[in-house]
Design a protein around this motif. Structure first.
Motif, short mmCIF file in Angstrom:
data_model
loop_
_atom_site.label_atom_id
_atom_site.label_comp_id
_atom_site.label_asym_id
_atom_site.label_seq_id
_atom_site.Cartn_x
_atom_site.Cartn_y
_atom_site.Cartn_z
N ARG A 73 0.82 -1.22 0.00
CA ARG A 73 0.00 0.00 0.00
C ARG A 73 0.86 1.26 0.00
NH1 ARG A 73 -5.44 -0.54 3.68
NH2 ARG A 73 -6.35 -2.33 2.60
N TRP A 74 1.95 1.25 0.74
CA TRP A 74 2.77 2.45 0.80
C TRP A 74 3.40 2.75 -0.56
CZ3 TRP A 74 7.93 2.97 -0.27
CH2 TRP A 74 8.69 1.80 -0.35
N LYS A 75 3.71 1.70 -1.33
CA LYS A 75 4.27 1.92 -2.65
C LYS A 75 3.22 2.52 -3.58
CE LYS A 75 7.88 -1.61 -2.59
NZ LYS A 75 8.42 -2.81 -3.25
N ALA A 77 1.81 10.77 7.59
CA ALA A 77 0.46 10.53 8.09
C ALA A 77 -0.40 9.87 7.02
CB ALA A 77 -0.18 11.85 8.52
N GLY A 78 -0.25 10.30 5.78
CA GLY A 78 -1.00 9.67 4.69
C GLY A 78 -0.60 8.23 4.49
N LEU A 79 0.70 7.94 4.57
CA LEU A 79 1.16 6.55 4.44
C LEU A 79 0.62 5.68 5.56
CD1 LEU A 79 4.89 7.23 3.46
CD2 LEU A 79 3.10 6.28 1.97
N LEU A 80 0.60 6.21 6.79
CA LEU A 80 0.08 5.46 7.93
C LEU A 80 -1.42 5.21 7.80
CD1 LEU A 80 0.67 4.22 10.70
CD2 LEU A 80 0.22 6.46 11.73
N LEU A 81 -2.16 6.22 7.39
CA LEU A 81 -3.60 6.06 7.20
C LEU A 81 -3.89 5.05 6.09
CD1 LEU A 81 -4.78 9.78 7.48
CD2 LEU A 81 -5.19 7.95 9.13
N MET A 82 -3.09 5.08 5.06
CA MET A 82 -3.29 4.16 3.94
C MET A 82 -3.06 2.73 4.38
SD MET A 82 -4.17 4.15 0.79
CE MET A 82 -4.25 2.86 -0.47
#
Length: 289
Positions: free
Chosen positions: A105-107, A279-284
């Protein structure tokens, strides 16, 4: 991640927002050229020192007007290109089909982020060069390459910040709501800087002036886009070097450069951008689709 980056570019090229941006930019170039020609006042002569200063002032006014539009154009393209990055694709079912494949997901998130940032950055570079070029043609004033590169970096700095904030909002808010929220936040930041300019000129006199300064300061921290824009113009016109010799703000009137971001605020913007991206990466990673 590279594949998602390329796919993001293809989607943005096909979107109507890109077509509308191109049409409005062409119309801006036409109108801006006429305005620049009117301000320049015809032929340019730079033989005498006073004429050079007057020419520099006309160039500053032309560039300030140009980048006033440019800041809004870049901001809106950054916001509306990434406004449906997560929730919009989840609602349409595209995201579920993509994440079902062996991709982390982070990618995917970073691929989208890089696609949005690079796409808007390319537009911003073209807009920056065109504004500088039209002013140069009309006034004959051309700033040094080092100054232009520093100003360009500040002009581009707002893009990753806006994209990061918009993508964080897209994790929970619908595309329409996210677009409204980001537009209001950007407008609030511009309004805070405008109030600050009025306070610096002494046009606002009230008992609660300290409270108003505190509010505008908090607005600037929440949305420092206009402060970065003011710093970009300050670097381009070398305001600090001209201090004591020539007061350019008297010529710029309402568009005075009194709220330029300090070095500390520039560092804050960098940290702010990184925090929002993380924060966006963590939420994703934690969000269920």
């Amino acid at each position: 991640m590279i594949a998602v980056w390329g796919l993001t570019w293809k989607e943005l090229i096909r979107k109507r927002v890109t077509l509308m941006t191109i049409i409005m930019t062409v119309l801006f170039w036409i109108a801006y050229w006429f305005v620049a020609d009117a301000i320049a006042g015809g032929e340019v002569h730079v033989s005498a020192s006073m004429e050079l200063l007057e020419n520099f002032a006309r160039s500053a006014m032309i560039l300030t007007l140009g980048f006033f539009f440019g800041a809004f154009a870049v901001a809106f393209l950054a916001i509306f290109s990434s406004v449906a990055a997560v929730t919009g694709e989840a609602e349409s079912g595209v995201l579920q089909s993509v994440l079902a494949r062996p991709i982390q997901r982070w990618k995917w998130f970073m691929g989208r982020w890089l696609g949005f940032v690079s796409y808007v950055a390319l537009y911003a570079v073209l807009l920056f060069v065109s504004i500088i070029s039209i002013s140069w043609i009309e006034t004959g004033i051309l700033f040094s390459l080092a100054v232009q590169l520093k100003s360009l970096a500040l002009f581009l700095a707002v893009i990753p910040l806006l994209v990061s904030l918009t993508m964080v909002g897209s994790c929970y808010i619908s595309p329409l709501g996210n677009g409204i929220w980001m537009t209001m936040l950007f407008g609030m930041g511009w309004l805070g800087s405008t109030i600050g300019r009025f306070m610096d000129t002494g046009r606002i006199r009230m008992k609660e002036l300290e409270t108003l300064e505190t509010i505008t300061g908090l607005i600037k921290l929440a949305m420092p886009a206009d402060a970065l824009q003011q710093r970009m113009l300050s670097e381009l016109f070398s305001i600090s070097e001209l201090s004591g010799m020539y007061d350019l703000n008297n010529e710029l009137s309402f568009f005075t450069i009194n709220n330029a971001a300090s070095n500390s605020l520039v560092v804050y913007c960098l940290v702010y951008t990184v925090v929002m991206l993380l924060a966006g990466l963590l939420l994703m990673r934690r969000k269920d689709f």
